[in-house]
Design a protein around this motif. Structure first.
Motif, PDB file in Angstrom:
ATOM      1  N   LEU A 156      14.067 -38.251  39.846  1.00  0.00           N
ATOM      2  CA  LEU A 156      13.611 -38.492  38.471  1.00  0.00           C
ATOM      3  C   LEU A 156      14.718 -39.091  37.610  1.00  0.00           C
ATOM      4  O   LEU A 156      14.445 -39.882  36.698  1.00  0.00           O
ATOM      5  CB  LEU A 156      13.105 -37.183  37.856  1.00  0.00           C
ATOM      6  N   ARG A 157      15.951 -38.745  37.914  1.00  0.00           N
ATOM      7  CA  ARG A 157      17.078 -39.337  37.173  1.00  0.00           C
ATOM      8  C   ARG A 157      17.186 -40.832  37.455  1.00  0.00           C
ATOM      9  O   ARG A 157      17.415 -41.641  36.536  1.00  0.00           O
ATOM     10  CB  ARG A 157      18.382 -38.638  37.573  1.00  0.00           C
ATOM     11  N   VAL A 158      17.011 -41.205  38.704  1.00  0.00           N
ATOM     12  CA  VAL A 158      17.214 -42.596  39.113  1.00  0.00           C
ATOM     13  C   VAL A 158      15.999 -43.466  38.799  1.00  0.00           C
ATOM     14  O   VAL A 158      16.144 -44.667  38.523  1.00  0.00           O
ATOM     15  CB  VAL A 158      17.558 -42.645  40.618  1.00  0.00           C
ATOM     16  N   LEU A 159      14.809 -42.883  38.814  1.00  0.00           N
ATOM     17  CA  LEU A 159      13.601 -43.663  38.556  1.00  0.00           C
ATOM     18  C   LEU A 159      13.498 -44.078  37.095  1.00  0.00           C
ATOM     19  O   LEU A 159      13.831 -43.314  36.185  1.00  0.00           O
ATOM     20  CB  LEU A 159      12.357 -42.852  38.925  1.00  0.00           C
ATOM     21  N   ARG A 160      12.998 -45.281  36.899  1.00  0.00           N
ATOM     22  CA  ARG A 160      12.668 -45.720  35.555  1.00  0.00           C
ATOM     23  C   ARG A 160      11.414 -45.000  35.072  1.00  0.00           C
ATOM     24  O   ARG A 160      10.606 -44.540  35.898  1.00  0.00           O
ATOM     25  CB  ARG A 160      12.430 -47.237  35.543  1.00  0.00           C
ATOM     26  N   PRO A 161      11.216 -44.859  33.760  1.00  0.00           N
ATOM     27  CA  PRO A 161       9.976 -44.250  33.262  1.00  0.00           C
ATOM     28  C   PRO A 161       8.754 -44.966  33.843  1.00  0.00           C
ATOM     29  O   PRO A 161       8.695 -46.198  33.857  1.00  0.00           O
ATOM     30  CB  PRO A 161      10.076 -44.446  31.745  1.00  0.00           C
ATOM     31  N   GLY A 162       7.822 -44.178  34.363  1.00  0.00           N
ATOM     32  CA  GLY A 162       6.640 -44.767  34.977  1.00  0.00           C
ATOM     33  C   GLY A 162       6.827 -45.168  36.420  1.00  0.00           C
ATOM     34  O   GLY A 162       5.903 -45.706  37.038  1.00  0.00           O
TER      35      GLY A 162
END
Length: 253
Positions: free
Chosen positions: A125-131
């Protein structure tokens, strides 16, 4: 046998793994695009636990801007030798060597179960962009095919790896969903098969951690008997392996 020892057992068998393990069907990548709501072409993707690059190469062929993350030295060396045009960094899902909000999609092909989900989920979740999306998948055993179910029972008995599930991938769903309960998760099954030589099939099954930690003598004993059994089932020497890919796609906030 500790999980960490089983996870690192692949490094000594990287060439065997790369040469004999099954890939994944185009329908799997279609499903990832459909569920995540965006094409892989142009997407910034991180393939974690990439191993020898089986999934990484497929993602690249779809047009993804993909980087591989692999903890094992043996696997990483083989990856660099065979896929020199693709970037790879050493690391694992519990502490990703990637910037915040830097990826549209994070994938785990056959490798999520080696992570500590209490750490790997927050890292994703830290590495993923929103969405963005987290996609996890496994080529699972097709227990509805009689010879495959019988072989799975023999492997379990020989390697002492616990009881063989009697149902399809639902048996391990709870473990695979661990840590994802706060995220919307979509599940999809994709059935596919491949025809391979008997030698390739035997090399494939013995590239799994249960055999890699068993040792050469124990593996050789299993192969001697298994070759004879399968020779009766497939007298022309061609084995049709059937797989059910279990795909989970979790949407990031």
């Amino acid at each position: 046998m500790p999980a960490v020892s089983r996870a690192h057992s692949f490094n000594a068998a990287a060439a065997q793994y790369a040469a004999n393990r099954p890939s994944y069907p185009p329908a799997l990548l279609d499903a990832i695009e459909e569920i995540s709501g965006r094409p892989l072409a142009g997407a910034r993707v991180a393939d974690i636990g990439a191993g020898t690059g089986i999934a990484t190469a497929l993602l690249h062929e779809r047009g993804a801007d993909v980087i591989a993350v692999e903890p094992g030295e043996g696997m990483a060396v083989h990856f660099r030798r065979t896929l020199p045009h693709l970037p790879i960094v050493r690391g694992d899902g519990n502490a990703l060597p990637l910037a915040d909000d830097s990826r549209d999609l994070i994938t785990y092909a056959q490798s999520w179960h080696w992570t500590d989900t209490g750490r790997s989920v927050p890292e994703a979740l830290r590495v993923l962009r929103p969405g963005g999306a987290l996609a996890l998948w496994w080529n699972t055993t097709a227990y509805d095919v009689p010879w495959i179910a019988a072989q799975a029972e023999r492997i379990t008995a020989h390697c002492g790896t616990g009881s063989v599930p009697r149902r399809q991938p639902d048996d391990s769903l709870a473990a695979r969903l661990a840590g994802l309960s706060d995220l919307p998760v979509t599940r999809r099954h994709v059935c596919w098969s491949r025809a391979v030589s008997l030698d390739t099939h035997l090399a494939n099954i013995t590239s799994h951690s249960a055999f890699l930690v068993l040792g050469e003598a124990g593996t050789r004993a299993f192969l001697a008997e298994e070759r004879g059994r399968l020779g009766e089932t497939f007298p022309d020497g061609t084995v049709e392996e059937t797989y059910l890919v279990d795909l989970l796609v979790a949407a990031a906030p």
